[in-house]
Design a protein around this motif. Structure first.
Motif, PDB file in Angstrom:
ATOM      1  N   ARG A  40       0.835  -1.210   0.000  1.00 31.84           N
ATOM      2  CA  ARG A  40       0.000   0.000   0.000  1.00 31.84           C
ATOM      3  C   ARG A  40       0.869   1.260   0.000  1.00 31.84           C
ATOM      4  NH1 ARG A  40      -5.386  -0.276   1.171  1.00 31.84           N
ATOM      5  NH2 ARG A  40      -6.216  -2.335   1.676  1.00 31.84           N
ATOM      6  N   PHE A  41       1.985   1.198   0.724  1.00 37.45           N
ATOM      7  CA  PHE A  41       2.909   2.331   0.745  1.00 37.45           C
ATOM      8  C   PHE A  41       3.441   2.610  -0.657  1.00 37.45           C
ATOM      9  CE2 PHE A  41       7.471   3.396   0.802  1.00 37.45           C
ATOM     10  CZ  PHE A  41       7.383   4.703   1.250  1.00 37.45           C
ATOM     11  N   LYS A  42       3.815   1.569  -1.369  1.00 36.25           N
ATOM     12  CA  LYS A  42       4.332   1.740  -2.730  1.00 36.25           C
ATOM     13  C   LYS A  42       3.276   2.364  -3.639  1.00 36.25           C
ATOM     14  CE  LYS A  42       8.584   0.017  -2.770  1.00 36.25           C
ATOM     15  NZ  LYS A  42       9.732   0.804  -3.229  1.00 36.25           N
ATOM     16  N   ASP A  43       2.027   1.904  -3.510  1.00 36.61           N
ATOM     17  CA  ASP A  43       0.945   2.475  -4.316  1.00 36.61           C
ATOM     18  C   ASP A  43       0.760   3.958  -3.988  1.00 36.61           C
ATOM     19  OD1 ASP A  43       0.446   0.054  -5.523  1.00 36.61           O
ATOM     20  OD2 ASP A  43      -1.178  -0.506  -4.157  1.00 36.61           O
ATOM     21  N   LEU A  44       0.831   4.283  -2.702  1.00 41.64           N
ATOM     22  CA  LEU A  44       0.661   5.664  -2.282  1.00 41.64           C
ATOM     23  C   LEU A  44       1.822   6.533  -2.759  1.00 41.64           C
ATOM     24  CD1 LEU A  44      -1.038   7.686  -0.663  1.00 41.64           C
ATOM     25  CD2 LEU A  44       0.241   6.999   1.382  1.00 41.64           C
ATOM     26  N   ALA A  45       3.030   5.990  -2.734  1.00 46.23           N
ATOM     27  CA  ALA A  45       4.212   6.745  -3.163  1.00 46.23           C
ATOM     28  C   ALA A  45       4.138   7.111  -4.643  1.00 46.23           C
ATOM     29  CB  ALA A  45       5.473   5.937  -2.876  1.00 46.23           C
ATOM     30  N   ASP A  46       3.423   6.323  -5.424  1.00 36.11           N
ATOM     31  CA  ASP A  46       3.237   6.643  -6.843  1.00 36.11           C
ATOM     32  C   ASP A  46       2.272   7.804  -7.038  1.00 36.11           C
ATOM     33  OD1 ASP A  46       5.000   4.797  -7.944  1.00 36.11           O
ATOM     34  OD2 ASP A  46       3.514   3.194  -7.945  1.00 36.11           O
ATOM     35  N   LYS A  47       1.434   8.051  -6.024  1.00 38.96           N
ATOM     36  CA  LYS A  47       0.397   9.078  -6.149  1.00 38.96           C
ATOM     37  C   LYS A  47       0.785  10.387  -5.475  1.00 38.96           C
ATOM     38  CE  LYS A  47      -3.269   5.561  -5.918  1.00 38.96           C
ATOM     39  NZ  LYS A  47      -4.407   5.058  -5.103  1.00 38.96           N
ATOM     40  N   LYS A  48       1.598  10.312  -4.404  1.00 42.11           N
ATOM     41  CA  LYS A  48       1.919  11.496  -3.610  1.00 42.11           C
ATOM     42  C   LYS A  48       3.400  11.808  -3.689  1.00 42.11           C
ATOM     43  CE  LYS A  48       0.248  12.883   0.034  1.00 42.11           C
ATOM     44  NZ  LYS A  48       0.014  13.171   1.452  1.00 42.11           N
ATOM     45  N   HIS A  49       3.714  13.103  -3.785  1.00 40.48           N
ATOM     46  CA  HIS A  49       5.115  13.518  -3.827  1.00 40.48           C
ATOM     47  C   HIS A  49       5.748  13.419  -2.448  1.00 40.48           C
ATOM     48  CE1 HIS A  49       8.736  15.597  -4.992  1.00 40.48           C
ATOM     49  NE2 HIS A  49       8.514  16.563  -4.101  1.00 40.48           N
ATOM     50  N   GLU A  50       4.996  13.831  -1.415  1.00 41.85           N
ATOM     51  CA  GLU A  50       5.495  13.780  -0.049  1.00 41.85           C
ATOM     52  C   GLU A  50       4.574  12.910   0.797  1.00 41.85           C
ATOM     53  OE1 GLU A  50       7.673  17.970   0.851  1.00 41.85           O
ATOM     54  OE2 GLU A  50       5.486  18.004   0.816  1.00 41.85           O
ATOM     55  N   ILE A  51       5.174  12.062   1.617  1.00 45.38           N
ATOM     56  CA  ILE A  51       4.403  11.192   2.496  1.00 45.38           C
ATOM     57  C   ILE A  51       4.698  11.586   3.941  1.00 45.38           C
ATOM     58  CG2 ILE A  51       4.052   8.830   3.287  1.00 45.38           C
ATOM     59  CD1 ILE A  51       4.580   7.890   0.499  1.00 45.38           C
ATOM     60  N   PHE A  52       3.616  11.819   4.694  1.00 44.23           N
ATOM     61  CA  PHE A  52       3.724  12.259   6.078  1.00 44.23           C
ATOM     62  C   PHE A  52       3.439  11.093   7.026  1.00 44.23           C
ATOM     63  CE2 PHE A  52       2.694  15.884   3.496  1.00 44.23           C
ATOM     64  CZ  PHE A  52       3.410  16.942   4.049  1.00 44.23           C
ATOM     65  N   ASP A  53       3.777  11.306   8.284  1.00 40.45           N
ATOM     66  CA  ASP A  53       3.488  10.278   9.279  1.00 40.45           C
ATOM     67  C   ASP A  53       1.998   9.967   9.343  1.00 40.45           C
ATOM     68  OD1 ASP A  53       6.136  10.169   9.879  1.00 40.45           O
ATOM     69  OD2 ASP A  53       5.999  11.283  11.762  1.00 40.45           O
ATOM     70  N   GLU A  54       1.164  11.007   9.200  1.00 43.36           N
ATOM     71  CA  GLU A  54      -0.284  10.777   9.222  1.00 43.36           C
ATOM     72  C   GLU A  54      -0.705   9.843   8.097  1.00 43.36           C
ATOM     73  OE1 GLU A  54       0.290  15.162  10.475  1.00 43.36           O
ATOM     74  OE2 GLU A  54       1.316  13.645   9.304  1.00 43.36           O
TER      75      GLU A  54
END
Length: 516
Positions: free
Chosen positions: A362-376
């Motif tokens: 899921r993190f990998k999928d999210l990293a493809d969509k968002k430039h910056e990933i926060f703790d939240e």
């Protein structure tokens, strides 16, 4: 705390907080929250009502086994079977407490218990003595104390303290008290009960009139040395006194309180976010301490003052309660080790490699969509992963929604139900409405949508949206949560999550025989 007395913080998020309609938690979720409370250094964690159901018993047992630095408490009525069940659930605890209660107001004794005052005193004494078979740490509560007669309260408190109760808790069960009255009640009881020095006086205030924190603090000013509270003020009806408000009021106004807590206040905001994410109860932006606007300044005068000197408009430091710019430098090229390490820093661990792999995917999928990933984002991601693990009878396979000016929105989706893919199509008043209607063409849940809520997890147009839906069927209320950078997909996930919960056996019914 130097020469200040300790104020004991008794957290009942896992028990009274869970009694909020739709806030039921799984055993695993309770353990996650209990671990966060342990990091917060909460003194006592009320983990549940063991007699309520097998699921609640197992949850209390799991929390008792998993937490070592806080006392674990189980609530019981003043009945042998309740007390014995709690003793069994708490057997593995490093430090255990049994909290037993019986109603003491005239209306409760006459109409609910149908017992005389003498019988109520005898039952309370018997319950305390039986609880002491399992632990020396026994707490007693006279339910509905706020509407009980003071002479009778003095009588029953003296009797239970003599029987071995180390803590006596005075609950404002229906949130009826006002601060000066409640503070006077606590002072009077301490002065009039002959053996009051042999027990810690505690309070448990409900927020029906918005006075739970004020009543609790008035009690502290008048000698109470334990406050029962919940993260975010979660609880039945209008909720309970909010832990974060009690702790920070006592710490910030040291000039008015001759006590302090041992809590690590930097864990308040992370704990608040975890509870909000698991229960689906969003924190309002203007909520004291943990709301998104709690340390925000819009007014030009305020902004100018804060820039010149923070103390001009801020009475606390945001960092002291856990607000920070915690931003991880992880992207789609980051590996499992860095991912696992950051989550461990956030207090998240995985029961198995399979759980880690699911969250990492899921993190990998999210990293493809968002430039910056926060703790939240990470916390929501882990919660979303755990939601899927709860029950996967219904899964979202694909979703396409058409919405344009002047046209009726239409949703096309495919769900996997027990492994079989089924298509659904529907129109609606908007893209989310069309999506929910399309889901219903397949699952036919027969529910009524009682709540739909959307919150941005972080800032920015690429932020994940966290959606909560509340469904009702035959008096049963179920919350569903979902998160995604696409609000419509997050909405579909939340609705499907709630439908999956409806398919589970009803593990527990909240006890209504009494409450403190």
């Amino acid at each position: 705390m130097s020469d200040k007395e300790q104020l004991i913080i008794f957290d009942t998020t896992l028990r009274d907080g869970e009694q909020s309609p739709g806030a039921s938690m799984t055993r695993e979720e309770k353990v996650r929250i209990a671990k966060a409370l342990e990091r917060l250094r909460v003194d006592v964690i009320e983990a549940g009502f063991p007699i309520a159901s097998p699921g609640d018993f197992e949850a209390v047992k799991a929390v008792a086994a998993g937490v070592k630095d806080s006392t674990i408490c189980g609530l019981t009525r003043a009945l042998d079977r309740d007390i014995d069940r709690a003793g069994e659930a708490l057997a593995g605890a490093e430090s255990a407490r049994i909290h037993t209660f019986i109603a003491t107001s005239p209306i409760h004794m006459e109409r609910k218990l149908r017992m005389s005052p003498d019988e109520v005193v005898a039952q309370a004494v018997h319950a305390v003595r039986r609880a002491r078979r399992y632990t020396d740490d026994v707490e007693f509560s006279p339910e509905d104390a706020g509407r009980s007669e003071r002479d009778f309260l003095c009588r029953i408190l003296e009797a239970v303290i003599a029987a071995g109760a180390r803590t006596v808790n005075i609950p404002d069960t229906v949130g009826y008290s006002v601060p000066y009255q409640f503070g006077d009640l606590i002072r009077t009881l301490i002065e009039r009960v002959p053996n009051s020095d042999k027990a810690v006086f505690s309070v448990h205030c409900h927020n029906d009139l918005g006075l739970a924190a004020a009543n609790s603090l008035a009690a502290v000013r008048n000698g109470a040395r334990q406050v029962e509270c919940t993260i975010n003020g979660l609880g039945e009806r209008a909720g309970n006194a909010a832990l974060e408000e009690i702790v920070m009021a006592v710490r910030t106004r040291r000039d008015h309180f001759d006590c302090d807590t041992r809590l690590d206040t930097t864990q308040i905001v992370p704990c608040s976010r975890l509870v909000s994410g698991i229960t689906g109860f969003a924190v309002q932006p203007n909520k004291a301490i943990v709301g998104a606007n709690a340390f925000a300044h819009e007014s030009g005068i305020h902004q100018d003052g804060v820039l010149k000197s923070r103390e001009t408009y801020e009475i606390m430091r945001a960092q002291d309660v856990g607000w920070s710019e915690n931003r991880i430098v992880l992207g789609k090229h980051s590996g499992r080790s860095a991912f696992r390490a950051r989550l461990q820093d956030l207090g998240v661990s995985f029961a198995s490699e399979e759980d880690l792999n699911a969250a990492f995917a899921r993190f990998k999928d999210l990293a493809d969509k968002k430039h910056e990933i926060f703790d939240e984002d990470l916390q929501a991601l882990v919660t979303d992963t755990n939601l899927d693990a709860t029950n996967e009878r219904i899964k979202l396979v694909s979703l396409r929604v058409c919405s344009e000016t002047g046209e009726t929105p239409k949703a096309h989706l495919v769900l996997a139900v027990d492994g079989e893919e089924k298509p659904g199509i529907s129109i609606g008043g908007g893209p989310v409405d069309a999506t929910f209607r399309a889901i219903e063409t397949i699952v036919a849940s027969g529910t009524v949508l009682k709540l739909y809520s959307v919150n941005a997890i972080t800032s920015g147009t690429d932020a994940q949206g966290e959606v909560t839906v509340r469904l009702e069927k035959g008096g049963r209320i179920i919350n569903g949560q979902g998160a995604d950078t696409d609000i419509v997909i997050a909405s579909a996930k939340a609705y499907i999550n709630a439908c999956n919960k409806l398919l589970l056996p009803r593990e527990r019914a909240h006890p209504r025989t009494g409450d403190v």
